[in-house]
Design a protein around this motif. Structure first.
Motif, PDB file in Angstrom:
ATOM      1  N   GLU A 186      -8.665   4.809  -2.876  1.00 50.11           N
ATOM      2  CA  GLU A 186      -7.931   3.886  -3.751  1.00 50.11           C
ATOM      3  C   GLU A 186      -6.873   3.119  -2.961  1.00 50.11           C
ATOM      4  OE1 GLU A 186      -7.876   5.875  -8.152  1.00 50.11           O
ATOM      5  OE2 GLU A 186      -6.930   7.049  -6.570  1.00 50.11           O
ATOM      6  N   LEU A 187      -6.226   3.780  -2.013  1.00 45.72           N
ATOM      7  CA  LEU A 187      -5.270   3.084  -1.145  1.00 45.72           C
ATOM      8  C   LEU A 187      -5.983   2.031  -0.306  1.00 45.72           C
ATOM      9  CD1 LEU A 187      -3.143   6.137   0.034  1.00 45.72           C
ATOM     10  CD2 LEU A 187      -2.456   4.374  -1.607  1.00 45.72           C
ATOM     11  N   ASP A 188      -7.189   2.347   0.146  1.00 49.03           N
ATOM     12  CA  ASP A 188      -7.991   1.383   0.904  1.00 49.03           C
ATOM     13  C   ASP A 188      -8.287   0.151   0.063  1.00 49.03           C
ATOM     14  OD1 ASP A 188      -9.850   0.977   3.410  1.00 49.03           O
ATOM     15  OD2 ASP A 188     -11.150   0.595   1.675  1.00 49.03           O
ATOM     16  N   ALA A 189      -8.615   0.361  -1.221  1.00 51.63           N
ATOM     17  CA  ALA A 189      -8.899  -0.767  -2.116  1.00 51.63           C
ATOM     18  C   ALA A 189      -7.670  -1.643  -2.303  1.00 51.63           C
ATOM     19  CB  ALA A 189      -9.400  -0.246  -3.462  1.00 51.63           C
ATOM     20  N   ILE A 190      -6.499  -1.020  -2.455  1.00 56.26           N
ATOM     21  CA  ILE A 190      -5.256  -1.785  -2.620  1.00 56.26           C
ATOM     22  C   ILE A 190      -4.998  -2.631  -1.379  1.00 56.26           C
ATOM     23  CG2 ILE A 190      -2.734  -1.553  -2.760  1.00 56.26           C
ATOM     24  CD1 ILE A 190      -3.285   0.980  -4.497  1.00 56.26           C
ATOM     25  N   ALA A 191      -5.126  -2.031  -0.213  1.00 57.28           N
ATOM     26  CA  ALA A 191      -4.873  -2.759   1.029  1.00 57.28           C
ATOM     27  C   ALA A 191      -5.913  -3.854   1.250  1.00 57.28           C
ATOM     28  CB  ALA A 191      -4.869  -1.796   2.208  1.00 57.28           C
ATOM     29  N   HIS A 192      -7.157  -3.558   0.969  1.00 57.37           N
ATOM     30  CA  HIS A 192      -8.228  -4.552   1.133  1.00 57.37           C
ATOM     31  C   HIS A 192      -7.954  -5.788   0.280  1.00 57.37           C
ATOM     32  CE1 HIS A 192     -12.464  -5.805   1.894  1.00 57.37           C
ATOM     33  NE2 HIS A 192     -12.360  -6.326   0.685  1.00 57.37           N
ATOM     34  N   ASP A 193      -7.647  -5.572  -0.986  1.00 58.54           N
ATOM     35  CA  ASP A 193      -7.379  -6.699  -1.883  1.00 58.54           C
ATOM     36  C   ASP A 193      -6.126  -7.467  -1.449  1.00 58.54           C
ATOM     37  OD1 ASP A 193      -9.598  -5.971  -3.336  1.00 58.54           O
ATOM     38  OD2 ASP A 193      -8.479  -4.991  -4.947  1.00 58.54           O
ATOM     39  N   ALA A 194      -5.128  -6.729  -0.930  1.00 57.72           N
ATOM     40  CA  ALA A 194      -3.905  -7.390  -0.473  1.00 57.72           C
ATOM     41  C   ALA A 194      -4.170  -8.250   0.756  1.00 57.72           C
ATOM     42  CB  ALA A 194      -2.827  -6.346  -0.171  1.00 57.72           C
ATOM     43  N   CYS A 195      -5.043  -7.783   1.645  1.00 57.25           N
ATOM     44  CA  CYS A 195      -5.431  -8.597   2.811  1.00 57.25           C
ATOM     45  C   CYS A 195      -6.089  -9.898   2.364  1.00 57.25           C
ATOM     46  CB  CYS A 195      -6.393  -7.812   3.711  1.00 57.25           C
ATOM     47  SG  CYS A 195      -5.650  -6.483   4.676  1.00 57.25           S
ATOM     48  N   ILE A 196      -7.006  -9.790   1.412  1.00 55.16           N
ATOM     49  CA  ILE A 196      -7.703 -10.973   0.900  1.00 55.16           C
ATOM     50  C   ILE A 196      -6.713 -11.925   0.239  1.00 55.16           C
ATOM     51  CG2 ILE A 196      -9.494 -11.801  -0.660  1.00 55.16           C
ATOM     52  CD1 ILE A 196     -10.472 -10.118   1.803  1.00 55.16           C
ATOM     53  N   ALA A 197      -5.761 -11.373  -0.523  1.00 51.19           N
ATOM     54  CA  ALA A 197      -4.758 -12.204  -1.192  1.00 51.19           C
ATOM     55  C   ALA A 197      -3.894 -12.955  -0.189  1.00 51.19           C
ATOM     56  CB  ALA A 197      -3.882 -11.331  -2.098  1.00 51.19           C
ATOM     57  N   THR A 220      -4.084  -3.391   9.810  1.00 53.48           N
ATOM     58  CA  THR A 220      -4.203  -4.512  10.743  1.00 53.48           C
ATOM     59  C   THR A 220      -4.875  -5.657  10.008  1.00 53.48           C
ATOM     60  OG1 THR A 220      -4.562  -2.912  12.519  1.00 53.48           O
ATOM     61  CG2 THR A 220      -4.882  -5.230  13.061  1.00 53.48           C
ATOM     62  N   LEU A 221      -4.328  -6.849  10.160  1.00 54.39           N
ATOM     63  CA  LEU A 221      -4.810  -8.030   9.446  1.00 54.39           C
ATOM     64  C   LEU A 221      -5.240  -9.097  10.442  1.00 54.39           C
ATOM     65  CD1 LEU A 221      -5.046  -9.540   6.670  1.00 54.39           C
ATOM     66  CD2 LEU A 221      -2.723 -10.356   7.082  1.00 54.39           C
ATOM     67  N   TYR A 222      -6.413  -9.671  10.207  1.00 52.69           N
ATOM     68  CA  TYR A 222      -6.890 -10.793  11.026  1.00 52.69           C
ATOM     69  C   TYR A 222      -6.727 -12.079  10.224  1.00 52.69           C
ATOM     70  CZ  TYR A 222     -10.050 -13.830  13.678  1.00 52.69           C
ATOM     71  OH  TYR A 222     -10.583 -14.865  14.408  1.00 52.69           O
ATOM     72  N   MET A 223      -5.910 -12.995  10.731  1.00 63.34           N
ATOM     73  CA  MET A 223      -5.623 -14.248  10.045  1.00 63.34           C
ATOM     74  C   MET A 223      -5.139 -15.260  11.081  1.00 63.34           C
ATOM     75  SD  MET A 223      -3.222 -14.680   6.638  1.00 63.34           S
ATOM     76  CE  MET A 223      -1.653 -14.590   7.505  1.00 63.34           C
ATOM     77  N   ASN A 224      -5.435 -16.501  10.895  1.00 67.50           N
ATOM     78  CA  ASN A 224      -5.019 -17.538  11.846  1.00 67.50           C
ATOM     79  C   ASN A 224      -5.573 -17.291  13.246  1.00 67.50           C
ATOM     80  OD1 ASN A 224      -3.306 -18.734   9.821  1.00 67.50           O
ATOM     81  ND2 ASN A 224      -1.786 -17.147  10.282  1.00 67.50           N
ATOM     82  N   GLY A 225      -6.693 -16.557  13.312  1.00 71.66           N
ATOM     83  CA  GLY A 225      -7.322 -16.302  14.607  1.00 71.66           C
ATOM     84  C   GLY A 225      -6.675 -15.211  15.422  1.00 71.66           C
ATOM     85  N   VAL A 226      -5.745 -14.449  14.841  1.00 72.86           N
ATOM     86  CA  VAL A 226      -5.061 -13.374  15.558  1.00 72.86           C
ATOM     87  C   VAL A 226      -4.919 -12.144  14.656  1.00 72.86           C
ATOM     88  CG1 VAL A 226      -3.779 -14.911  17.104  1.00 72.86           C
ATOM     89  CG2 VAL A 226      -2.776 -14.245  14.901  1.00 72.86           C
ATOM     90  N   THR A 272       0.829  -1.205   0.000  1.00 70.56           N
ATOM     91  CA  THR A 272       0.000   0.000   0.000  1.00 70.56           C
ATOM     92  C   THR A 272       0.864   1.257   0.000  1.00 70.56           C
ATOM     93  OG1 THR A 272      -1.612  -1.275   1.303  1.00 70.56           O
ATOM     94  CG2 THR A 272      -1.995   1.080   1.089  1.00 70.56           C
ATOM     95  N   ILE A 273       1.920   1.267   0.793  1.00 72.55           N
ATOM     96  CA  ILE A 273       2.830   2.415   0.857  1.00 72.55           C
ATOM     97  C   ILE A 273       3.414   2.730  -0.520  1.00 72.55           C
ATOM     98  CG2 ILE A 273       5.144   3.074   1.651  1.00 72.55           C
ATOM     99  CD1 ILE A 273       3.234   3.613   3.830  1.00 72.55           C
ATOM    100  N   LYS A 274       3.748   1.689  -1.282  1.00 69.35           N
ATOM    101  CA  LYS A 274       4.346   1.882  -2.605  1.00 69.35           C
ATOM    102  C   LYS A 274       3.419   2.628  -3.560  1.00 69.35           C
ATOM    103  CE  LYS A 274       7.524  -2.066  -2.624  1.00 69.35           C
ATOM    104  NZ  LYS A 274       7.832  -3.385  -3.238  1.00 69.35           N
ATOM    105  N   ALA A 275       2.116   2.585  -3.294  1.00 71.78           N
ATOM    106  CA  ALA A 275       1.149   3.223  -4.190  1.00 71.78           C
ATOM    107  C   ALA A 275       0.940   4.701  -3.888  1.00 71.78           C
ATOM    108  CB  ALA A 275      -0.188   2.486  -4.106  1.00 71.78           C
TER     109      ALA A 275
END
Length: 309
Positions: A96-107, A153-159, A84-87
């Protein structure tokens, strides 16, 4: 995009032509788009449909299993943040930054933790210029001279893994560049105070001493927090020196350190959206954040990638 790196030459380097730098303008609220969708295969936190998170009664000491999961999730959060920072550049909107980060979280296979947390409408926080924290992404384009904190902040693996960083949009004046540089230094000095049996006040002392030396001030209304299976727990980490805060750190504690540093005084105001905190005097603010683990001999920064350590 121009990002100030920890090893960048001093902000007062005479080779930089600051006369061409742009003065940031007072921020105005833009239009906020609908919240972004999360695919069905992504594991959701308890607040995804009910904005109020469940209260989890747990020790501040993380189990070996939680620590293992936190290492993986924090590094994934760091990758999202770096992408996201690179964008960041003049003309891009914070939405648009929110969209980049959102998609990156999903990926990464994770859920963007801010989304619907206590009703927050977007997937990251984007705090521009005088915004201290919790800026809501909208359709305002970044302008030459803006500084921006992106908080992922990312939620994954229960944390949850939590980190933030500053970026510069185009030509930035020397006051803001100095602020960004010294805020990073405040973060690293605060982290250097972490070790078993240290007191929480030691973190704030290191941060405030450096800020004051640089004629900057430390925000008091917001602080670092315990994190793990809950986005926030009751372990609070002030970034200013409180001599009465004698709470001792113990091996296995995981929390964020995220100093918010102002060029003016420490006081803040809140926008009508009940999220966006701005400096009361409307002077610039900056923030950096890492999630850290208290180890047997000191501290481990969980939100760094192996090549960054």
């Amino acid at each position: 995009m121009s990002q100030l790196k920890p090893n960048e030459p001093c902000w007062c380097n005479s080779s930089i032509k600051y006369k061409k730098c742009h003065k940031p303008q007072i921020l105005k609220k833009g239009n906020v788009s609908p919240e972004r969708k999360v695919p069905a295969h992504i594991k959701l936190p308890d607040y995804a449909f009910n904005p109020t998170p469940e209260r989890k009664s747990s020790s501040f000491i993380a189990s070996p299993d939680v620590i293992k999961r936190m290492r993986v999730t924090c590094q994934a959060a760091r990758r999202v943040l770096k992408k996201t920072i690179k964008a960041v550049k003049p003309g891009i909107t914070t939405d648009e930054l929110d969209a980049i980060a959102h998609d990156a979280c999903i990926a990464e296979g994770g859920y963007p933790s801010p989304l619907n947390y206590r009703g927050f409408p977007k997937s990251i926080c984007t705090s521009v210029n005088e915004v201290i924290c919790h800026g809501v992404p909208d359709d305002r384009p970044l302008k030459h001279g803006d500084i921006i904190n992106i908080d992922v902040t990312l939620y994954m693996n229960g944390v949850h893994g939590d980190c933030s960083e500053m970026a510069l949009a185009g030509d930035v004046n020397e006051v803001s560049r100095k602020l960004v540089k010294e805020t990073f230094e405040c973060l690293m000095l605060g982290i250097s105070a972490v070790k078993p049996d240290a007191q929480v006040k030691d973190i704030g002392k290191k941060i405030e001493e450096h800020a004051k030396k640089c004629s900057l001030d430390v925000v008091r209304a917001y602080c670092g927090h315990g994190i793990g299976e809950s986005f926030h727990n009751n372990l609070l980490i002030p970034h200013y020196y409180d001599p009465d805060n004698r709470f001792r750190l113990k091996e296995g504690m995981i929390f964020t350190i995220e100093p918010m540093i102002n060029t003016g005084d420490w006081q803040h105001s809140l926008w009508s959206d009940c999220w966006t905190a701005v400096t009361r005097d409307l002077k610039p603010s900056a923030q950096y954040e890492h999630t850290v683990l208290v180890t047997e001999n000191g501290v481990e920064i969980l939100t760094l990638l192996p090549e960054e350590k």
